[in-house]
Design a protein around this motif. Structure first.
Motif, PDB file in Angstrom:
ATOM      1  N   SER A   1       0.825  -1.210   0.000  1.00  0.00           N
ATOM      2  CA  SER A   1       0.000   0.000   0.000  1.00  0.00           C
ATOM      3  C   SER A   1       0.859   1.259   0.000  1.00  0.00           C
ATOM      4  O   SER A   1       0.549   2.241  -0.678  1.00  0.00           O
ATOM      5  N   LEU A   2       1.962   1.263   0.751  1.00  0.00           N
ATOM      6  CA  LEU A   2       2.828   2.432   0.799  1.00  0.00           C
ATOM      7  C   LEU A   2       3.603   2.631  -0.499  1.00  0.00           C
ATOM      8  O   LEU A   2       3.831   3.755  -0.942  1.00  0.00           O
ATOM      9  N   GLN A   3       3.998   1.529  -1.141  1.00  0.00           N
ATOM     10  CA  GLN A   3       4.773   1.627  -2.378  1.00  0.00           C
ATOM     11  C   GLN A   3       3.921   2.061  -3.562  1.00  0.00           C
ATOM     12  O   GLN A   3       4.457   2.496  -4.583  1.00  0.00           O
ATOM     13  N   ALA A   4       2.621   1.954  -3.455  1.00  0.00           N
ATOM     14  CA  ALA A   4       1.740   2.333  -4.560  1.00  0.00           C
ATOM     15  C   ALA A   4       1.547   3.840  -4.653  1.00  0.00           C
ATOM     16  O   ALA A   4       1.044   4.344  -5.658  1.00  0.00           O
ATOM     17  N   LEU A   5       1.946   4.589  -3.614  1.00  0.00           N
ATOM     18  CA  LEU A   5       1.701   6.030  -3.578  1.00  0.00           C
ATOM     19  C   LEU A   5       2.797   6.789  -4.318  1.00  0.00           C
ATOM     20  O   LEU A   5       3.969   6.404  -4.283  1.00  0.00           O
TER      21      LEU A   5
ATOM     22  N   ILE B   1       8.414  11.348  -7.951  1.00  0.00           N
ATOM     23  CA  ILE B   1       8.686   9.930  -8.185  1.00  0.00           C
ATOM     24  C   ILE B   1       7.344   9.239  -8.375  1.00  0.00           C
ATOM     25  O   ILE B   1       6.436   9.385  -7.551  1.00  0.00           O
ATOM     26  N   GLU B   2       7.206   8.515  -9.481  1.00  0.00           N
ATOM     27  CA  GLU B   2       5.912   7.950  -9.871  1.00  0.00           C
ATOM     28  C   GLU B   2       5.282   7.096  -8.768  1.00  0.00           C
ATOM     29  O   GLU B   2       4.100   7.210  -8.475  1.00  0.00           O
ATOM     30  N   GLN B   3       6.070   6.226  -8.167  1.00  0.00           N
ATOM     31  CA  GLN B   3       5.622   5.405  -7.036  1.00  0.00           C
ATOM     32  C   GLN B   3       6.747   5.371  -6.012  1.00  0.00           C
ATOM     33  O   GLN B   3       7.926   5.351  -6.369  1.00  0.00           O
ATOM     34  N   ASN B   4       6.373   5.342  -4.753  1.00  0.00           N
ATOM     35  CA  ASN B   4       7.360   5.255  -3.677  1.00  0.00           C
ATOM     36  C   ASN B   4       7.840   3.811  -3.543  1.00  0.00           C
ATOM     37  O   ASN B   4       7.761   3.198  -2.482  1.00  0.00           O
ATOM     38  N   LYS B   5       8.313   3.278  -4.670  1.00  0.00           N
ATOM     39  CA  LYS B   5       8.675   1.865  -4.746  1.00  0.00           C
ATOM     40  C   LYS B   5      10.119   1.741  -5.221  1.00  0.00           C
ATOM     41  O   LYS B   5      10.383   1.719  -6.424  1.00  0.00           O
ATOM     42  N   PRO B   6      11.071   1.684  -4.316  1.00  0.00           N
ATOM     43  CA  PRO B   6      12.471   1.535  -4.730  1.00  0.00           C
ATOM     44  C   PRO B   6      12.760   0.105  -5.181  1.00  0.00           C
ATOM     45  O   PRO B   6      11.990  -0.819  -4.899  1.00  0.00           O
ATOM     46  N   VAL B   7      13.863  -0.079  -5.887  1.00  0.00           N
ATOM     47  CA  VAL B   7      14.318  -1.426  -6.218  1.00  0.00           C
ATOM     48  C   VAL B   7      15.111  -1.957  -5.024  1.00  0.00           C
ATOM     49  O   VAL B   7      15.897  -1.236  -4.417  1.00  0.00           O
ATOM     50  N   TRP B   8      14.861  -3.218  -4.668  1.00  0.00           N
ATOM     51  CA  TRP B   8      15.554  -3.848  -3.547  1.00  0.00           C
ATOM     52  C   TRP B   8      16.723  -4.657  -4.087  1.00  0.00           C
ATOM     53  O   TRP B   8      16.537  -5.540  -4.933  1.00  0.00           O
ATOM     54  N   LEU B   9      17.925  -4.368  -3.605  1.00  0.00           N
ATOM     55  CA  LEU B   9      19.095  -5.154  -3.976  1.00  0.00           C
ATOM     56  C   LEU B   9      19.398  -6.145  -2.855  1.00  0.00           C
ATOM     57  O   LEU B   9      19.384  -5.778  -1.679  1.00  0.00           O
ATOM     58  N   HIS B  10      19.656  -7.383  -3.248  1.00  0.00           N
ATOM     59  CA  HIS B  10      19.890  -8.436  -2.254  1.00  0.00           C
ATOM     60  C   HIS B  10      21.335  -8.921  -2.304  1.00  0.00           C
ATOM     61  O   HIS B  10      21.949  -8.984  -3.378  1.00  0.00           O
ATOM     62  N   LYS B  11      21.857  -9.224  -1.161  1.00  0.00           N
ATOM     63  CA  LYS B  11      23.146  -9.885  -1.061  1.00  0.00           C
ATOM     64  C   LYS B  11      22.938 -11.104  -0.190  1.00  0.00           C
ATOM     65  O   LYS B  11      22.708 -11.002   1.020  1.00  0.00           O
ATOM     66  N   GLU B  12      22.972 -12.257  -0.865  1.00  0.00           N
ATOM     67  CA  GLU B  12      22.610 -13.518  -0.222  1.00  0.00           C
ATOM     68  C   GLU B  12      21.181 -13.397   0.293  1.00  0.00           C
ATOM     69  O   GLU B  12      20.267 -13.129  -0.469  1.00  0.00           O
ATOM     70  N   SER B  13      20.945 -13.539   1.586  1.00  0.00           N
ATOM     71  CA  SER B  13      19.573 -13.534   2.093  1.00  0.00           C
ATOM     72  C   SER B  13      19.172 -12.195   2.699  1.00  0.00           C
ATOM     73  O   SER B  13      18.099 -12.077   3.288  1.00  0.00           O
ATOM     74  N   GLU B  14      20.027 -11.175   2.563  1.00  0.00           N
ATOM     75  CA  GLU B  14      19.737  -9.887   3.172  1.00  0.00           C
ATOM     76  C   GLU B  14      19.545  -8.815   2.102  1.00  0.00           C
ATOM     77  O   GLU B  14      20.067  -8.918   0.992  1.00  0.00           O
ATOM     78  N   VAL B  15      18.786  -7.782   2.466  1.00  0.00           N
ATOM     79  CA  VAL B  15      18.609  -6.626   1.594  1.00  0.00           C
ATOM     80  C   VAL B  15      19.821  -5.725   1.775  1.00  0.00           C
ATOM     81  O   VAL B  15      20.072  -5.211   2.863  1.00  0.00           O
ATOM     82  N   SER B  16      20.597  -5.534   0.681  1.00  0.00           N
ATOM     83  CA  SER B  16      21.819  -4.736   0.774  1.00  0.00           C
ATOM     84  C   SER B  16      21.570  -3.267   0.467  1.00  0.00           C
ATOM     85  O   SER B  16      22.405  -2.417   0.764  1.00  0.00           O
ATOM     86  N   GLY B  17      20.434  -2.946  -0.120  1.00  0.00           N
ATOM     87  CA  GLY B  17      20.145  -1.549  -0.418  1.00  0.00           C
ATOM     88  C   GLY B  17      18.814  -1.381  -1.111  1.00  0.00           C
ATOM     89  O   GLY B  17      18.316  -2.300  -1.769  1.00  0.00           O
ATOM     90  N   ARG B  18      18.213  -0.218  -0.932  1.00  0.00           N
ATOM     91  CA  ARG B  18      16.969   0.146  -1.626  1.00  0.00           C
ATOM     92  C   ARG B  18      17.209   1.494  -2.295  1.00  0.00           C
ATOM     93  O   ARG B  18      17.667   2.439  -1.646  1.00  0.00           O
ATOM     94  N   HIS B  19      16.855   1.573  -3.600  1.00  0.00           N
ATOM     95  CA  HIS B  19      17.200   2.769  -4.361  1.00  0.00           C
ATOM     96  C   HIS B  19      16.036   3.182  -5.253  1.00  0.00           C
ATOM     97  O   HIS B  19      15.480   2.362  -5.992  1.00  0.00           O
ATOM     98  N   HIS B  20      15.699   4.475  -5.209  1.00  0.00           N
ATOM     99  CA  HIS B  20      14.638   4.995  -6.068  1.00  0.00           C
ATOM    100  C   HIS B  20      15.113   5.069  -7.521  1.00  0.00           C
ATOM    101  O   HIS B  20      16.292   5.316  -7.790  1.00  0.00           O
ATOM    102  N   TYR B  21      14.167   4.876  -8.454  1.00  0.00           N
ATOM    103  CA  TYR B  21      14.498   4.963  -9.876  1.00  0.00           C
ATOM    104  C   TYR B  21      13.335   5.491 -10.717  1.00  0.00           C
ATOM    105  O   TYR B  21      13.513   5.798 -11.896  1.00  0.00           O
TER     106      TYR B  21
END
Length: 748
Positions: free
Chosen positions: A340-344, A420-440
């Protein structure tokens, strides 16, 4: 063209005088009969549920993953059948790609097709099949049809493949990025030969990602067997501090993400309480590129690997949750809150960390710092932060110099608002953890200064570690119409001279189709046309990039060009009889028109360049055809709204350029106002058309002009037609526009 010059052609080809117009080579809409019962025929490709099928009226657009059959039942009766294909017979057809032929299903559905050009109209193909992307023939590998008064040919394309899913669960769902549907049917077609990544889901089962290669004429059967987590062995697990109330209490996306990462971290710490080896043994393994016959650098394989890792992490989390008590509810609450938050949409005020002037490249300027500014580059955020992006451009209504001075004089006191069209960043993963979230998903930039609000006109630039992500690539290529630079490093962009200033006054157009419009005091308004293909003189030809004026050369611009010539002997006199600064130049010979273009570093357009720009991806010769809301009078100054008005009317004669609607690429007056000289020679026996950048006849003296004028009837305005005259001829109905090398315009 004089009748004397036409006479040899009429004598050599007398049949041309008796030729039917295009409409005689089409199936009339009233010939399609709805409700007609059709008995199954031998090798019928549509599945017949029972002993017969019933026809309907053609309806567009065609539905995805459906096959349509046009069957000639009688001399003047056609039936239109929709259904699922019999794939045994489907793969025996001959396929013709509509995209490669620059045709639409809505137009080919009414065309008659022939095995040879000498067949009469009633001897067309009895059975033709369609889907959204291909036309199919059960008989021949080549089809002829009539369009724009010419015989044209469709040649067989590589036949697509099919993927069939077999799973007994009625709630089973498959999806892939190329489909507009979130849930695919049991059979997916037509698929070009390639590798495809699918996601499988079903309620109560763990999600999976799969990849398969589809070969031409292949029917690939996939049998996904989803894993159901063991929900009967729940146990109390210490260390999970999160509750539903905690999730509900988060106020924004960032707070929710922080709490979610803590939740996943706690799950990882207590993983020793759950036997994850059981999950590892059950869950499908990542397929290697060697097993699939793909290179590890293949884009589809990288997308599969990325999707697999993310989906496997989610599946493992779901599996672990099923082995615990209460965790699955918390996880579901997180998922719902994040969705719901990422859709805004998001608007943020940013302060640039750097402001850099981007100067035009000019070999005549010794000191590059004195070259004029063409844009300003702003850098926001730091590397690998949530916001890490650059923007290059200027602002509407002010130049690059003024925008740069605004920042230079006021610094951080100039608020920059980024949408920003949607508050939905791309999630980058390193193994089983989220290494970063970045808007695009950046779409707009604004500058606030006092009470003034300035809209940015330019392009956003992402660093490669963000732009290379498959999720980001899909959005950049498909899901938006904002101006964007091709993915590259931000540091490289500061020295890139290839990007011109974009006119942001035409929102909502896809940049893949809509050219960049550059307004220049020297050249006028120019459209930067990208390379592409179109159907020209019965053949699909490719065109290299070029720039073309969006209007005919006006008397005002022509006067500027001539005054700029230091040698007065080279100046060409404007002999226009209908005088006005913004009316097109007319009464100009081909020789003088070409000389004027060459003075400015350009040339007259070839007939193919002129027609490619004029038709703007339209298969017809008139851009107003097919739109019931439009008529020729909305687009063209022609006989009915000009010549017929009489000499006492202000409407008589050529009118101000751009007084009518532009075509879909923002180019005006290609039909009507004044006809326009092209570079090409005319020769009556010129039958050969080059496959790339056609240049007209090799022999011949007269020159081709196009578009019709204010004196002509609607039939003369067809963009596929042309006429010719002596290059010394002039008329108040003929003018010109110029083309330029793109580098000449982009480098300013």
């Amino acid at each position: 063209m004089s009748i004397v010059r036409l006479l040899p052609l009429l004598l050599l080809i007398p049949a041309m005088a008796l030729a039917d117009s295009d409409k005689n080579y089409k199936v009339a809409s009233n010939q399609f009969v709805a409700g007609s019962v059709v008995e199954p025929i031998a090798n019928m490709v549509i599945e017949a549920k029972g002993t017969a099928v019933v026809s309907q009226k053609p309806s567009f657009p065609l539905k995805n993953f459906n096959l349509y059959w046009r069957h000639k039942k009688g001399p003047r009766e056609y039936v239109w059948i929709q259904g699922k294909p019999d794939f045994t017979n489907y793969v025996t057809l001959h396929a013709f790609s509509l995209a490669e032929a620059h045709l639409l299903p809505s137009e080919v559905a009414y065309m008659r097709f022939y095995a040879a050009q000498n067949l009469k109209a009633f001897q067309d193909e009895t059975d033709i099949y369609f889907d959204k992307y291909y036309l199919y023939s059960p008989r021949v590998p080549r089809l002829f049809f009539m369009k724009n008064g010419r015989w044209q040919v469709l040649r067989e394309a590589e036949f697509p493949g099919v993927v069939v899913f077999e799973n007994e669960n009625k709630d089973f769902s498959a999806a892939f990025k190329q489909s507009p549907l979130t849930k695919l049917p049991k059979a997916v077609f037509p698929l070009k030969a390639d590798s495809y990544v699918f996601t499988y889901t079903a309620p109560g089962f763990l999600p999976e990602v799969d990849i398969c290669s589809v070969a031409p004429r292949s029917v690939v059967v996939l049998k996904p067997e989803l894993i159901a987590p063991d929900t009967a062995s729940g146990q109390e697990i210490p260390g999970i501090s999160m509750e539903l109330a905690d999730v509900k209490a988060t106020k924004n996306l960032e707070e929710t993400e922080i709490l979610y990462d803590k939740f996943i971290g706690e799950l990882q710490k207590v993983a020793s309480f759950v036997d994850t080896m059981q999950f590892d043994a059950l869950y499908p393994k990542l397929k290697t590129p060697e097993f699939l016959g793909l290179d590890k650098a293949d884009f589809n394989y990288k997308e599969y690997k990325s999707a697999y890792e993310g989906t496997r992490m989610k599946a493992k989390s779901d599996w672990m949750h099923s082995m615990t008590i209460g965790v699955s509810e918390v996880n579901a609450a997180f998922n719902n809150k994040l969705d719901s938050l990422q859709a805004l949409p998001l608007r943020v005020a940013l302060t640039p960390v750097s402001v850099t002037p981007v100067r035009a490249t000019d070999s005549s300027v010794v000191d590059s710092t004195s070259a004029p500014l063409k844009a300003v580059m702003l850098k926001f955020g730091q590397s690998h932060e949530r916001i890490d992006v650059a923007w290059q451009g200027t602002a509407k209504d002010i130049g690059a110099d003024s925008l740069y001075k605004l920042f230079e004089q006021n610094g951080n006191d100039v608020p920059v608002i980024v949408t920003i069209e949607q508050n939905k960043p791309v999630w980058l993963h390193k193994e089983s953890e989220v290494s970063g979230r970045h808007h695009y998903r950046y779409t707009q930039i604004e500058f606030k200064f006092g009470t003034q609000s300035l809209t940015g006109i330019g392009e956003f630039i992402l660093p490669s570690y963000i732009s290379a992500q498959p999720e980001v690539q899909r959005w950049l290529s498909v899901a938006h119409a904002a101006p964007w630079r091709a993915p590259q490093e931000i540091l490289e962009a500061a020295g890139d001279d290839s990007a011109s200033v974009i006119d942001g006054s035409l929102p909502g157009y896809d940049n893949a189709k809509f050219p960049r419009i550059v307004r220049d005091t020297k050249f006028g308004t120019v459209a930067l046309i990208d390379s592409g293909t179109f159907r020209y003189r019965g053949r699909v030809v490719s065109m290299s990039p070029f720039a073309i004026m969006t209007t005919e050369v006006t008397q005002n611009l022509f006067a500027q060009w001539m005054l700029a010539q230091e040698d007065s002997l080279k100046r060409i006199k404007d002999r226009s009889s209908f005088r006005s600064p913004f009316k097109p130049v007319h009464n100009i010979t081909w020789d003088n028109a070409r000389a004027a273009c060459q003075m400015m570093g350009g040339d007259l357009p070839t007939e193919a360049q002129w027609e490619f720009a004029g038709r703007a991806d339209n298969n017809e010769g008139a851009v107003w055809e097919g739109d019931p809301k439009d008529s020729v009078g909305n687009y063209a100054v022609y006989r009915n709204n000009s010549y017929k008005m009489g000499k006492k009317s202000d409407a008589y004669g050529p009118q101000k350029v751009a007084s009518k609607k532009p075509n879909a690429w923002g180019i005006y007056d290609m039909s009507g106002n004044v006809a326009e000289w092209t570079r090409d020679k005319y020769f009556m026996f010129s039958l050969w058309v080059e496959s790339s950048n056609p240049t007209g006849a090799v022999m011949g003296y007269s020159k081709v002009y196009k578009g019709g004028s204010w004196k002509d009837n609607e039939s003369a305005l067809n963009l596929t037609n042309g006429d010719d005259e002596d290059p010394r001829y002039w008329s108040d109905a003929i003018g010109f526009r110029c083309v330029f090398p793109r580098k000449l315009i982009e480098g300013r």
